[in-house]
Design a protein around this motif. Structure first.
Motif, PDB file in Angstrom:
ATOM      1  N   LEU A  87       0.757  -1.268   0.048  1.00  0.00           N
ATOM      2  CA  LEU A  87       0.021  -0.041   0.103  1.00  0.00           C
ATOM      3  C   LEU A  87       1.015   1.340  -0.082  1.00  0.00           C
ATOM      4  N   LEU A  88       0.443   2.437  -0.610  1.00  0.00           N
ATOM      5  CA  LEU A  88       1.257   3.433  -0.674  1.00  0.00           C
ATOM      6  C   LEU A  88      -0.019   4.604  -0.501  1.00  0.00           C
ATOM      7  N   GLU A  89       0.495   5.293   0.919  1.00  0.00           N
ATOM      8  CA  GLU A  89      -0.431   6.411   1.105  1.00  0.00           C
ATOM      9  C   GLU A  89       0.168   7.662   0.835  1.00  0.00           C
ATOM     10  N   LEU A  90      -0.483   8.522  -0.015  1.00  0.00           N
ATOM     11  CA  LEU A  90       0.040   9.786  -0.308  1.00  0.00           C
ATOM     12  C   LEU A  90      -0.502  11.023   0.506  1.00  0.00           C
ATOM     13  N   GLY A  91       0.122  11.846   1.134  1.00  0.00           N
ATOM     14  CA  GLY A  91      -0.073  12.886   2.131  1.00  0.00           C
ATOM     15  C   GLY A  91      -1.028  12.146   3.487  1.00  0.00           C
ATOM     16  N   ALA A  92      -0.490  11.594   4.381  1.00  0.00           N
ATOM     17  CA  ALA A  92      -1.148  10.536   5.279  1.00  0.00           C
ATOM     18  C   ALA A  92      -1.356  11.504   6.413  1.00  0.00           C
ATOM     19  N   TYR A 115       3.825  -0.785   3.998  1.00  0.00           N
ATOM     20  CA  TYR A 115       2.960   0.326   4.089  1.00  0.00           C
ATOM     21  C   TYR A 115       3.820   1.684   3.997  1.00  0.00           C
ATOM     22  N   LEU A 116       3.821   1.977   2.473  1.00  0.00           N
ATOM     23  CA  LEU A 116       4.608   3.189   2.245  1.00  0.00           C
ATOM     24  C   LEU A 116       3.955   4.531   2.488  1.00  0.00           C
ATOM     25  N   ILE A 117       4.612   5.598   2.818  1.00  0.00           N
ATOM     26  CA  ILE A 117       3.896   6.670   2.972  1.00  0.00           C
ATOM     27  C   ILE A 117       4.829   7.826   2.329  1.00  0.00           C
ATOM     28  N   LEU A 118       4.302   8.743   1.241  1.00  0.00           N
ATOM     29  CA  LEU A 118       4.873   9.851   0.660  1.00  0.00           C
ATOM     30  C   LEU A 118       4.350  11.058   1.389  1.00  0.00           C
ATOM     31  N   THR A 147      10.753   9.627   0.046  1.00  0.00           N
ATOM     32  CA  THR A 147      11.062  10.925  -0.538  1.00  0.00           C
ATOM     33  C   THR A 147      10.546  11.274  -2.028  1.00  0.00           C
ATOM     34  N   ARG A 148      10.139  10.005  -2.794  1.00  0.00           N
ATOM     35  CA  ARG A 148       9.576  10.258  -3.927  1.00  0.00           C
ATOM     36  C   ARG A 148       8.975   8.990  -4.341  1.00  0.00           C
ATOM     37  N   LEU A 149       8.086   9.049  -5.456  1.00  0.00           N
ATOM     38  CA  LEU A 149       7.488   7.771  -6.027  1.00  0.00           C
ATOM     39  C   LEU A 149       8.377   6.498  -6.187  1.00  0.00           C
ATOM     40  N   PRO A 150       7.881   5.585  -5.950  1.00  0.00           N
ATOM     41  CA  PRO A 150       8.756   4.318  -6.174  1.00  0.00           C
ATOM     42  C   PRO A 150       8.783   4.105  -7.763  1.00  0.00           C
ATOM     43  N   SER A 151       9.685   3.392  -8.299  1.00  0.00           N
ATOM     44  CA  SER A 151       9.911   3.116  -9.573  1.00  0.00           C
ATOM     45  C   SER A 151       8.818   2.033 -10.043  1.00  0.00           C
ATOM     46  N   LYS A 152       8.601   1.237  -9.210  1.00  0.00           N
ATOM     47  CA  LYS A 152       7.557   0.031  -9.607  1.00  0.00           C
ATOM     48  C   LYS A 152       6.870  -0.190  -8.360  1.00  0.00           C
ATOM     49  N   ALA A 239       4.449   4.611 -12.040  1.00  0.00           N
ATOM     50  CA  ALA A 239       4.910   4.033 -10.906  1.00  0.00           C
ATOM     51  C   ALA A 239       4.278   2.675 -10.685  1.00  0.00           C
ATOM     52  N   LEU A 240       2.928   2.896 -10.925  1.00  0.00           N
ATOM     53  CA  LEU A 240       2.071   1.534 -10.788  1.00  0.00           C
ATOM     54  C   LEU A 240       2.002   0.512 -11.791  1.00  0.00           C
ATOM     55  N   ASP A 241       2.624  -0.441 -11.263  1.00  0.00           N
ATOM     56  CA  ASP A 241       2.942  -1.644 -12.296  1.00  0.00           C
ATOM     57  C   ASP A 241       1.506  -2.584 -12.408  1.00  0.00           C
ATOM     58  N   ARG A 242       0.787  -2.503 -11.275  1.00  0.00           N
ATOM     59  CA  ARG A 242      -0.769  -3.310 -11.467  1.00  0.00           C
ATOM     60  C   ARG A 242      -1.209  -2.823  -9.991  1.00  0.00           C
ATOM     61  N   GLY A 243      -2.493  -2.465  -9.995  1.00  0.00           N
ATOM     62  CA  GLY A 243      -3.422  -2.117  -8.903  1.00  0.00           C
ATOM     63  C   GLY A 243      -4.353  -1.014  -9.060  1.00  0.00           C
ATOM     64  N   LEU A 244      -4.410  -0.365  -7.686  1.00  0.00           N
ATOM     65  CA  LEU A 244      -5.528   0.730  -7.883  1.00  0.00           C
ATOM     66  C   LEU A 244      -5.015   1.957  -7.259  1.00  0.00           C
TER      67      LEU A 244
END
Ligand SMILES: C[S@@+](CC[C@H](N)C(=O)[O-])C[C@H]1O[C@@H](n2cnc3c(N)ncnc32)[C@H](O)[C@@H]1O
Length: 378
Positions: A87-92, A115-118, A147-152, A239-244
């Protein structure tokens, strides 16, 4: 002068210096960027309390844990379909959503790998870390701050009330039908608004596109437009390889956003739970926000190669994710009912807030959009 007043004075000075360097007129989006995010000084990055009862506004995760539990249900469905992921949450914000989502997924035996947070705000990042350490110390090892979006990325990206905090360009239609840009100038030490010939690249074309669709024609019509959205979604799509990607916010489909009687746009400020329309007071001490044009979000998502998985109201989404079942299963139903009402009622957040999903590599319908998909209104 207390600390916050001093930071506000320094931020105003910083903005005045940028105005001077720009030749006397600063496009509104740059002003908003500085007021919210100027390093060490802006509303989101300096020490203001911001979220919660002691702050300036309250968001859905702070109102009820049911919000996070419902989002967790949607995350679990997608993670299951794609064989697990992050999971990646933006602005948590305060970290409350992260805590609730992780608790619910643990309960369902469906924890994400990470659980990643940017989070661009160092102050909020610290609050998130503290909350996670306090409330779910055993899951802290799964959490990481980027500190930035993951590459994959394979998994689900969550962003609650992030789009409304993105700087917007503002425009006003002239009597001759031409387009002016709202800029910020200094007059006798105060910051004032000036409608001036457009200086921001892309703004004329973006407003012309609105005109071509029949919107924003009338003289004096003033509104805003998020020109950063396409690049932001392109980066997320890459950044999003597969998902929502799940975006929750207040806003409208374009026809309602630019309806003729919304003559002053949707820009709003929040200070100590009062909403008002003056972004040039309490600089750095108040939130500045604009509603979201969800048609623009869907268009930018599709242009970025993503599929539109659904668009609906927050109430429909939470019901689709089983909020009634979660409420009845809870051992504190009375405490939770009040929050559920706020999340669901049309007069509260139920209809003003919308949820839009963008997917890649997930073909089956999502349960959050199963009650009523309003994509045809975009
Ligand atoms: C209105 S707050 C919402 C916080 C939280 N999601 C909630 O619902 O309580 C906006 C958040 O978005 C963050 N933010 C703003 N621009 C962002 C961006 N480009 N990427 C990630 N987060 C961003 C801010 O720092 C802040 O944490």
């Amino acid at each position: 002068m207390d600390d916050t007043t001093e930071i506000s004075a320094r931020l105003a000075e910083h903005i005045r210096a940028e105005i001077a360097a720009a030749g006397g007129l600063l496009p509104f989006d740059r002003f908003m960027d500085l007021a919210l995010y100027a390093p060490g000084l802006g509303y989101y990055v300096a020490g203001a309390v911001k979220l919660g009862r002691d702050g300036d506004f309250v968001t859905a995760p702070e109102i009820s844990p049911l919000f996070g539990r419902c989002l967790a249900t949607q995350c679990a469905e997608v993670l299951d379909r794609i064989g697990g992921g992050d999971l990646l949450e933006l602005g948590a914000g305060t970290g409350t959503l992260a805590v609730e989502v992780l608790r619910a997924l643990e309960h369902a035996d469906a924890l994400p790998e990470r659980y990643l947070i940017l989070e661009p705000s160092p102050d909020l990042q610290e609050r998130q870390q503290t909350l996670i350490q306090e409330r779910i110390p055993h899951l802290e090892g799964r959490c990481a701050w980027l500190t930035r979006l993951p590459s994959k990325l394979r998994g689900v990206v969550l962003a609650n009330e992030v789009l409304d905090a993105m700087p917007v360009h503002r425009f006003r239609i002239r009597n001759d039908g031409g387009i002016d840009e709202i800029c910020v100038a200094e007059r006798a030490g105060a910051l004032v608004e000036v409608a001036a010939p457009v200086r921001s690249p892309g703004l004329v074309d973006a407003v012309a596109a609105l005109h071509a669709e029949g919107f924003a024609h009338d003289p004096s019509y003033t509104s805003e437009i998020n020109l950063r959205l396409p690049l932001w979604l392109k980066a997320l799509g890459l950044a999003l390889d597969r998902g929502l990607i799940l975006l929750v916010d207040y806003g409208y489909p374009r026809p309602a956003y630019y309806q003729p009687d919304r003559t002053m746009g949707t820009l709003m400020c929040h200070l100590r739970h009062q909403a008002h329309g003056d972004p040039y007071t309490h600089i750095g001490l108040q939130d500045i926000t604009a509603h979201v044009d969800f048609t623009a979000v869907a268009e930018a998502g599709v242009a970025a190669g993503l599929d539109l998985a659904g668009f609906t109201t927050q109430a429909n989404f939470l019901i689709g994710c089983g909020i009634d079942r979660l409420l009845s299963e809870s051992n504190e139903p009375f405490e939770l009912t009040l929050g559920a009402k706020q999340l669901l009622l049309p007069t509260a957040m139920g209809e003003r807030f919308k949820v839009l999903g963008l997917t890649t590599g997930v073909d089956e319908p999502l349960r959050g959009f199963s009650i009523r998909d309003l994509s045809d209104r975009l």
